[in-house]
Design a protein around this motif. Sequence first.
Motif, PDB file in Angstrom:
ATOM      1  N   ALA A  26       0.961  -1.142  -0.019  1.00  0.00           N
ATOM      2  CA  ALA A  26      -0.204  -0.142  -0.163  1.00  0.00           C
ATOM      3  C   ALA A  26       0.975   1.144   0.062  1.00  0.00           C
ATOM      4  N   ARG A  27       0.189   2.508  -0.312  1.00  0.00           N
ATOM      5  CA  ARG A  27       0.949   3.685  -0.161  1.00  0.00           C
ATOM      6  C   ARG A  27       0.021   4.663   0.688  1.00  0.00           C
ATOM      7  N   ARG A  28       0.828   5.176   1.565  1.00  0.00           N
ATOM      8  CA  ARG A  28       0.123   6.273   2.334  1.00  0.00           C
ATOM      9  C   ARG A  28       1.337   7.393   2.635  1.00  0.00           C
ATOM     10  N   ARG A  29       0.778   8.629   2.207  1.00  0.00           N
ATOM     11  CA  ARG A  29       1.536   9.864   2.304  1.00  0.00           C
ATOM     12  C   ARG A  29       2.846   9.728   1.810  1.00  0.00           C
ATOM     13  N   GLY A  30       2.958   8.903   0.809  1.00  0.00           N
ATOM     14  CA  GLY A  30       4.102   8.959  -0.096  1.00  0.00           C
ATOM     15  C   GLY A  30       5.129   7.738   0.499  1.00  0.00           C
ATOM     16  N   VAL A  31       4.686   7.076   1.421  1.00  0.00           N
ATOM     17  CA  VAL A  31       5.503   6.101   2.182  1.00  0.00           C
ATOM     18  C   VAL A  31       4.783   4.594   1.613  1.00  0.00           C
ATOM     19  N   ILE A  32       5.599   3.737   1.163  1.00  0.00           N
ATOM     20  CA  ILE A  32       5.037   2.316   0.595  1.00  0.00           C
ATOM     21  C   ILE A  32       5.233   1.342   2.063  1.00  0.00           C
ATOM     22  N   LEU A  33       3.832   0.794   2.078  1.00  0.00           N
ATOM     23  CA  LEU A  33       3.853   0.093   3.365  1.00  0.00           C
ATOM     24  C   LEU A  33       3.771  -1.556   2.842  1.00  0.00           C
ATOM     25  N   PHE A  34       4.496  -2.286   3.340  1.00  0.00           N
ATOM     26  CA  PHE A  34       4.572  -3.819   3.139  1.00  0.00           C
ATOM     27  C   PHE A  34       4.025  -4.330   4.483  1.00  0.00           C
ATOM     28  N   VAL A  35       2.788  -4.795   4.050  1.00  0.00           N
ATOM     29  CA  VAL A  35       1.734  -5.389   5.047  1.00  0.00           C
ATOM     30  C   VAL A  35       1.694  -6.811   5.153  1.00  0.00           C
ATOM     31  N   GLU A  36       1.821  -7.337   6.378  1.00  0.00           N
ATOM     32  CA  GLU A  36       1.583  -8.697   6.393  1.00  0.00           C
ATOM     33  C   GLU A  36       0.342  -9.049   7.543  1.00  0.00           C
ATOM     34  N   VAL A  37      -0.603  -9.767   6.779  1.00  0.00           N
ATOM     35  CA  VAL A  37      -1.953 -10.126   7.362  1.00  0.00           C
ATOM     36  C   VAL A  37      -1.929 -11.240   8.001  1.00  0.00           C
ATOM     37  N   LYS A  38      -2.292 -11.478   9.441  1.00  0.00           N
ATOM     38  CA  LYS A  38      -2.455 -12.545  10.118  1.00  0.00           C
ATOM     39  C   LYS A  38      -4.176 -12.820  10.623  1.00  0.00           C
ATOM     40  N   THR A  39      -4.687 -13.692  10.314  1.00  0.00           N
ATOM     41  CA  THR A  39      -5.798 -13.909  10.574  1.00  0.00           C
ATOM     42  C   THR A  39      -6.001 -15.311  11.338  1.00  0.00           C
ATOM     43  N   LEU A  78      -0.042 -11.802  15.545  1.00  0.00           N
ATOM     44  CA  LEU A  78       1.335 -11.190  15.364  1.00  0.00           C
ATOM     45  C   LEU A  78       2.478 -12.244  15.871  1.00  0.00           C
ATOM     46  N   ASP A  79       2.058 -12.975  16.925  1.00  0.00           N
ATOM     47  CA  ASP A  79       2.911 -13.797  17.508  1.00  0.00           C
ATOM     48  C   ASP A  79       3.595 -14.907  16.444  1.00  0.00           C
ATOM     49  N   ALA A  80       2.932 -15.183  15.626  1.00  0.00           N
ATOM     50  CA  ALA A  80       3.162 -15.992  14.412  1.00  0.00           C
ATOM     51  C   ALA A  80       4.154 -15.511  13.443  1.00  0.00           C
ATOM     52  N   VAL A  81       4.481 -14.001  13.646  1.00  0.00           N
ATOM     53  CA  VAL A  81       5.468 -13.358  12.610  1.00  0.00           C
ATOM     54  C   VAL A  81       6.691 -13.482  13.137  1.00  0.00           C
ATOM     55  N   ASP A  82       7.485 -14.593  13.155  1.00  0.00           N
ATOM     56  CA  ASP A  82       8.746 -14.918  13.920  1.00  0.00           C
ATOM     57  C   ASP A  82       9.842 -14.093  13.086  1.00  0.00           C
ATOM     58  N   ALA A  83      11.184 -14.217  13.401  1.00  0.00           N
ATOM     59  CA  ALA A  83      12.148 -13.639  12.739  1.00  0.00           C
ATOM     60  C   ALA A  83      12.365 -14.162  11.361  1.00  0.00           C
ATOM     61  N   ARG A  84      12.208 -15.365  11.027  1.00  0.00           N
ATOM     62  CA  ARG A  84      12.559 -15.890   9.758  1.00  0.00           C
ATOM     63  C   ARG A  84      11.391 -15.357   8.854  1.00  0.00           C
ATOM     64  N   LYS A  85      10.060 -15.177   9.172  1.00  0.00           N
ATOM     65  CA  LYS A  85       9.078 -14.707   8.501  1.00  0.00           C
ATOM     66  C   LYS A  85       9.405 -13.217   8.120  1.00  0.00           C
ATOM     67  N   ARG A  86       9.961 -12.556   9.008  1.00  0.00           N
ATOM     68  CA  ARG A  86      10.218 -11.315   8.984  1.00  0.00           C
ATOM     69  C   ARG A  86      11.342 -11.036   7.976  1.00  0.00           C
ATOM     70  N   ALA A  87      12.254 -12.010   7.900  1.00  0.00           N
ATOM     71  CA  ALA A  87      13.667 -11.823   7.078  1.00  0.00           C
ATOM     72  C   ALA A  87      12.977 -12.156   5.550  1.00  0.00           C
ATOM     73  N   HIS A  88      12.114 -13.021   5.292  1.00  0.00           N
ATOM     74  CA  HIS A  88      11.546 -13.432   4.183  1.00  0.00           C
ATOM     75  C   HIS A  88      10.757 -12.205   3.559  1.00  0.00           C
ATOM     76  N   LEU A  89      10.173 -11.370   4.347  1.00  0.00           N
ATOM     77  CA  LEU A  89       9.134 -10.387   4.203  1.00  0.00           C
ATOM     78  C   LEU A  89      10.027  -9.074   3.538  1.00  0.00           C
ATOM     79  N   ARG A  90      11.198  -9.005   4.318  1.00  0.00           N
ATOM     80  CA  ARG A  90      12.212  -8.027   4.109  1.00  0.00           C
ATOM     81  C   ARG A  90      12.783  -8.108   2.651  1.00  0.00           C
ATOM     82  N   LYS A  91      13.146  -9.430   2.483  1.00  0.00           N
ATOM     83  CA  LYS A  91      13.954  -9.678   0.966  1.00  0.00           C
ATOM     84  C   LYS A  91      12.952  -9.652  -0.220  1.00  0.00           C
ATOM     85  N   ALA A  92      11.663  -9.984   0.114  1.00  0.00           N
ATOM     86  CA  ALA A  92      10.705  -9.796  -0.925  1.00  0.00           C
ATOM     87  C   ALA A  92      10.320  -8.224  -0.950  1.00  0.00           C
TER      88      ALA A  92
END
Length: 157
Positions: free
Chosen positions: A77-90, A100-114
């Motif tokens: 998404a984009r908000r006020r000129g900043v791009i947001l990379f959003v992880e959704v957990k249901t 949010l407890d399910a978003v561990d360090a490994r998942k965050r690293a994959h999200l960052r690389k993506a």
Amino acid sequence: MSPSPADADDFGRLARPGPLARARLALWTLPERLLPPARDRGAWGERWAARLLRACGCAILERNARPTRRGEIDLVARRRGVILFVEVKTRLDETYGRPLDAVDARKRAHLRKAAIHWLAQHDLREAPHRFDAVEVVGTPGHPPTLRWVQRLRMPTR
């Protein structure tokens, strides 16, 4: 020596449940059958997260972006000129902790690389960006509880 007819069930004869037992089993499994599969719940949660972000002034640029083989970004998404990379957990409920407890360090690293690959593919390497998460708690058919967690801490590598 062969088993007596009274002991036949103990020797592997198939016991068939009676009509009352079948009715009880059907009632016990009814709530599980009413719930959609996890994949459908995830898509339902992503729709609610997109609604929340749009209501807060974000423009949804992409859903389920796959810039790499291993990484998927639920919402860009984009908000006020900043791009947001959003992880959704249901989750259905918070019995086992927050989504949010399910978003561990490994998942965050994959999200960052993506996200790095996504920015490169769209020629936005220098654009300001951040990582957020949206927690969706509830079941389809009822309005869920939504929490937007901004500025997730990401691994540096």
